[in-house]
Scaffold this active site. Sequence first.
Site, mmCIF file in Angstrom:
data_model
loop_
_atom_site.group_PDB
_atom_site.id
_atom_site.type_symbol
_atom_site.label_atom_id
_atom_site.label_comp_id
_atom_site.label_asym_id
_atom_site.label_seq_id
_atom_site.Cartn_x
_atom_site.Cartn_y
_atom_site.Cartn_z
ATOM 1 C CD GLU A 185 -2.749 1.558 0.692
ATOM 2 O OE1 GLU A 185 -2.544 2.278 -0.307
ATOM 3 O OE2 GLU A 185 -3.862 1.076 1.001
ATOM 4 C CG HIS A 187 -2.112 4.869 2.497
ATOM 5 N ND1 HIS A 187 -1.399 4.169 3.457
ATOM 6 C CD2 HIS A 187 -3.392 4.460 2.603
ATOM 7 C CE1 HIS A 187 -2.216 3.348 4.104
ATOM 8 N NE2 HIS A 187 -3.428 3.515 3.609
ATOM 9 C CD GLU A 211 -4.687 -0.393 -1.982
ATOM 10 O OE1 GLU A 211 -5.435 0.365 -1.332
ATOM 11 O OE2 GLU A 211 -4.616 -1.621 -1.771
ATOM 12 C CD GLU A 237 -7.849 3.798 -1.511
ATOM 13 O OE1 GLU A 237 -7.836 4.506 -0.482
ATOM 14 O OE2 GLU A 237 -7.180 2.760 -1.616
ATOM 15 C CG HIS A 287 -10.606 0.998 -0.168
ATOM 16 N ND1 HIS A 287 -11.361 1.798 0.661
ATOM 17 C CD2 HIS A 287 -9.329 1.103 0.262
ATOM 18 C CE1 HIS A 287 -10.569 2.367 1.547
ATOM 19 N NE2 HIS A 287 -9.332 1.963 1.342
#
Length: 377
Positions: A185, A187, A211, A237, A287
């Site tokens: 991830e 972010h 991600e 997401e 998500h």
Amino acid sequence: MKIIDVKTFVVGNEWKNWVFVKLYTDEGITGLGEVTGGLQTKPHEAAVHEMKPLFIGKDPRNIGEIYDSMKKGLFLGYSIAMSGIEQACWDILGKSLDVPVWQLLGGKMRPRIRAYANGWYRGPRDPGFFAEAALKVVAKGYTALKFDPFGHAYRFLDREEEKLSLAIVRAVRDAVGDNVDLLIEAHDRFSVSTAVKIGHALAEFNPMFFETPVMSTDIAATIEVARRIPIPVASGERSTSLREIAELVESKAVSIAQPEVLLIGGISMMMKAAAIAEAHESYIAPHNAQSPLCTLVNAHIGAAVPNLLIQECFDDTNTEWTKEILANTAVVKDGYIEIPDTPGLGTDLIEERIVKYPYGDQNFLRLFESGWESRRK
């Protein structure tokens, strides 16, 4: 049948205030949905009540008509509140017919849903800690783990931070072995150049996907990164429209879409997002960083869509009481979510328990503050 009332409930989890909506009908059937907003709470709760004229008095079983009324009532806009109300309508429809929501969506495509654990790395940003925490989650039966090793980085990583981030990933891979999937991830943290550099470095660890390596609303940047690195990119997401999902997957560079049920528009829109991805030979990996209710909602969706890759799950890594606020929660066995068979979404709030966990003005995950991984106030 008509909707005669709506109530909202806020539950103060230590890293996110959860917001639930409950619809009441003149036939005594109720429906539950979620309107958690992550870094905002009260605006989403207020939006539910402000939209009352758009759904009170309507038949909740006419889900499309209610959603259309809300969308047009917001001048073709969108609010997370719309998703929670829509979920609650599906819950009522299923209960009224005595069938689970997944059956209304077309029936089971699979007997169970593979899950990946998130939220398991609450503690110091240290390779040894991450390795030990990962082993504990694998011991629970999970065969896939997602984590953000990048601290509070924003756009760039200096040399030492890059070394530490990669050391964390290496420690987890060495600890769990090659048979456990790692999902990395980011972010939305990085610039394109940084994401490309990190993406190449991560290839050594064979992750299932990288991600949101760049700002995920910047679809062009996401596609560019995906085309320049040797590992799969997953994104989507933040998408609030089907058009954004279409733009992402029609590139063919990104073949893992991650719509969030609360942002994309509820169960109906998630099914449409999955169909759009399928039309482009792509998967969805929804998500899901909200409450255990959202895990159940996603379980019904995941049961019915043909192109589900894997489902995010926090339920086994949240504090223990979070499973006690609902009558039923998703069951994860050997790394797979069992598909519920109870009517509707299959649960309800236990209102006498949620009062123990009120709203907190510090219950927010500040991803660009040092030490956010600890999730301690």
